[in-house]
Motif scaffolding. Structure first.
Motif, PDB file in Angstrom:
ATOM      1  N   THR A   1       0.813  -1.216   0.000  1.00 53.92           N
ATOM      2  CA  THR A   1       0.000   0.000   0.000  1.00 53.92           C
ATOM      3  C   THR A   1       0.847   1.266   0.000  1.00 53.92           C
ATOM      4  N   TRP A   2       2.157   1.140  -0.185  1.00 55.57           N
ATOM      5  CA  TRP A   2       3.033   2.310  -0.177  1.00 55.57           C
ATOM      6  C   TRP A   2       2.658   3.241  -1.328  1.00 55.57           C
ATOM      7  N   GLY A   3       2.365   4.461  -1.019  1.00 56.80           N
ATOM      8  CA  GLY A   3       2.038   5.451  -2.033  1.00 56.80           C
ATOM      9  C   GLY A   3       0.571   5.506  -2.420  1.00 56.80           C
ATOM     10  N   LEU A   4      -0.237   4.555  -1.961  1.00 54.17           N
ATOM     11  CA  LEU A   4      -1.656   4.589  -2.304  1.00 54.17           C
ATOM     12  C   LEU A   4      -2.420   5.628  -1.493  1.00 54.17           C
ATOM     13  N   GLY A   5      -1.877   6.043  -0.349  1.00 56.23           N
ATOM     14  CA  GLY A   5      -2.556   7.004   0.499  1.00 56.23           C
ATOM     15  C   GLY A   5      -2.781   8.341  -0.180  1.00 56.23           C
ATOM     16  N   ALA A   6      -1.878   8.714  -1.084  1.00 61.80           N
ATOM     17  CA  ALA A   6      -2.031   9.982  -1.803  1.00 61.80           C
ATOM     18  C   ALA A   6      -3.090   9.875  -2.893  1.00 61.80           C
ATOM     19  N   ASP A   7      -3.231   8.694  -3.486  1.00 62.33           N
ATOM     20  CA  ASP A   7      -4.186   8.501  -4.581  1.00 62.33           C
ATOM     21  C   ASP A   7      -5.588   8.151  -4.093  1.00 62.33           C
ATOM     22  N   VAL A   8      -5.665   7.407  -3.005  1.00 59.97           N
ATOM     23  CA  VAL A   8      -6.951   6.923  -2.501  1.00 59.97           C
ATOM     24  C   VAL A   8      -7.234   7.607  -1.168  1.00 59.97           C
ATOM     25  N   PRO A   9      -8.277   8.443  -1.087  1.00 60.12           N
ATOM     26  CA  PRO A   9      -8.530   9.146   0.174  1.00 60.12           C
ATOM     27  C   PRO A   9      -9.073   8.226   1.274  1.00 60.12           C
ATOM     28  N   GLN A  10      -9.803   7.179   0.906  1.00 59.84           N
ATOM     29  CA  GLN A  10     -10.390   6.260   1.875  1.00 59.84           C
ATOM     30  C   GLN A  10     -10.022   4.825   1.510  1.00 59.84           C
ATOM     31  N   PHE A  11      -9.566   4.071   2.480  1.00 57.72           N
ATOM     32  CA  PHE A  11      -9.268   2.660   2.286  1.00 57.72           C
ATOM     33  C   PHE A  11     -10.437   1.829   2.784  1.00 57.72           C
ATOM     34  N   ALA A  12     -10.698   0.719   2.116  1.00 54.04           N
ATOM     35  CA  ALA A  12     -11.696  -0.233   2.595  1.00 54.04           C
ATOM     36  C   ALA A  12     -11.072  -1.024   3.735  1.00 54.04           C
ATOM     37  N   LEU A  13     -11.709  -0.977   4.891  1.00 54.00           N
ATOM     38  CA  LEU A  13     -11.151  -1.622   6.076  1.00 54.00           C
ATOM     39  C   LEU A  13     -11.874  -2.911   6.442  1.00 54.00           C
ATOM     40  N   HIS A  14     -13.106  -3.078   5.975  1.00 58.09           N
ATOM     41  CA  HIS A  14     -13.890  -4.255   6.351  1.00 58.09           C
ATOM     42  C   HIS A  14     -14.839  -4.610   5.223  1.00 58.09           C
ATOM     43  N   TYR A  15     -15.037  -5.899   5.017  1.00 58.41           N
ATOM     44  CA  TYR A  15     -15.904  -6.383   3.942  1.00 58.41           C
ATOM     45  C   TYR A  15     -16.767  -7.504   4.495  1.00 58.41           C
ATOM     46  N   THR A  16     -18.053  -7.488   4.158  1.00 57.79           N
ATOM     47  CA  THR A  16     -18.944  -8.588   4.505  1.00 57.79           C
ATOM     48  C   THR A  16     -19.602  -9.119   3.238  1.00 57.79           C
ATOM     49  N   ILE A  17     -20.044 -10.345   3.296  1.00 56.61           N
ATOM     50  CA  ILE A  17     -20.681 -10.967   2.140  1.00 56.61           C
ATOM     51  C   ILE A  17     -21.995 -10.267   1.825  1.00 56.61           C
ATOM     52  N   TYR A  18     -22.738  -9.902   2.831  1.00 56.65           N
ATOM     53  CA  TYR A  18     -24.073  -9.350   2.629  1.00 56.65           C
ATOM     54  C   TYR A  18     -24.066  -7.886   2.195  1.00 56.65           C
ATOM     55  N   PHE A  19     -23.169  -7.090   2.748  1.00 60.81           N
ATOM     56  CA  PHE A  19     -23.196  -5.646   2.506  1.00 60.81           C
ATOM     57  C   PHE A  19     -22.026  -5.121   1.689  1.00 60.81           C
ATOM     58  N   GLY A  20     -21.050  -5.963   1.391  1.00 57.81           N
ATOM     59  CA  GLY A  20     -19.857  -5.498   0.680  1.00 57.81           C
ATOM     60  C   GLY A  20     -18.953  -4.727   1.626  1.00 57.81           C
ATOM     61  N   VAL A  21     -18.337  -3.680   1.119  1.00 57.09           N
ATOM     62  CA  VAL A  21     -17.466  -2.850   1.955  1.00 57.09           C
ATOM     63  C   VAL A  21     -18.346  -2.037   2.896  1.00 57.09           C
ATOM     64  N   ASP A  22     -18.152  -2.235   4.184  1.00 63.08           N
ATOM     65  CA  ASP A  22     -19.004  -1.530   5.147  1.00 63.08           C
ATOM     66  C   ASP A  22     -18.215  -0.638   6.107  1.00 63.08           C
ATOM     67  N   ARG A  23     -16.897  -0.590   5.958  1.00 64.24           N
ATOM     68  CA  ARG A  23     -16.113   0.315   6.790  1.00 64.24           C
ATOM     69  C   ARG A  23     -14.977   0.898   5.956  1.00 64.24           C
ATOM     70  N   LEU A  24     -14.958   2.213   5.887  1.00 66.30           N
ATOM     71  CA  LEU A  24     -13.903   2.938   5.193  1.00 66.30           C
ATOM     72  C   LEU A  24     -13.139   3.779   6.198  1.00 66.30           C
ATOM     73  N   GLY A  25     -11.886   4.090   5.877  1.00 61.85           N
ATOM     74  CA  GLY A  25     -11.105   4.940   6.771  1.00 61.85           C
ATOM     75  C   GLY A  25      -9.846   5.432   6.105  1.00 61.85           C
ATOM     76  N   PRO A  26      -9.124   6.318   6.775  1.00 60.67           N
ATOM     77  CA  PRO A  26      -7.871   6.829   6.219  1.00 60.67           C
ATOM     78  C   PRO A  26      -6.807   5.731   6.154  1.00 60.67           C
ATOM     79  N   TRP A  27      -5.726   5.999   5.430  1.00 61.64           N
ATOM     80  CA  TRP A  27      -4.698   4.997   5.158  1.00 61.64           C
ATOM     81  C   TRP A  27      -4.075   4.419   6.410  1.00 61.64           C
ATOM     82  N   TRP A  28      -3.907   5.211   7.445  1.00 61.80           N
ATOM     83  CA  TRP A  28      -3.197   4.745   8.623  1.00 61.80           C
ATOM     84  C   TRP A  28      -3.996   3.715   9.425  1.00 61.80           C
TER      85      TRP A  28
END
Length: 107
Positions: A23-50
């Motif tokens: 993920t080196w360098g993706l923080g500048a290109d992507v403002p929000q990272f997907a932090l959690h994924y579920t089968i039913y809802f897909g990506v359900d938690r987004l957050g900053p790179w750190w």
């Protein structure tokens, strides 16, 4: 005992390295990272790179705490010290798998 905790430390370092390298360098290109994924809802938690480093950081804190606890138990009850070491390695493996999934979700 030392082998178990050295293995847990190596796995924790692998988690850190995997996240840093992939993920080196993706923080500048992507403002929000997907932090959690579920089968039913897909990506359900987004957050900053750190926030992707919360898993390996928690694993490091667990490793430190369990190392101290196992050291305390080693002179009293060696079996508990061994159990703590095995559990620590298993937890670090689960955190590494979670780190792999976060990388696959974002890259």
């Amino acid at each position: 005992m030392v082998v178990l905790f050295a293995t847990a430390l190596a796995i924790n370092l692998a988690s850190w390295t995997l996240l840093l390298v992939r993920t080196w360098g993706l923080g500048a290109d992507v403002p929000q990272f997907a932090l959690h994924y579920t089968i039913y809802f897909g990506v359900d938690r987004l957050g900053p790179w750190w926030q992707i480093f919360r898993g390996p950081f928690s694993g490091f804190i667990i490793l430190l705490g369990n190392t101290l606890l196992a050291g305390w138990f080693f002179s009293r009850e060696r079996l508990w010290s061994l159990v703590i070491g095995v559990v620590t390695v298993l937890l670090e493996v689960l955190i590494l798998l979670g780190s792999m999934l976060v990388v696959l979700l974002n890259v």
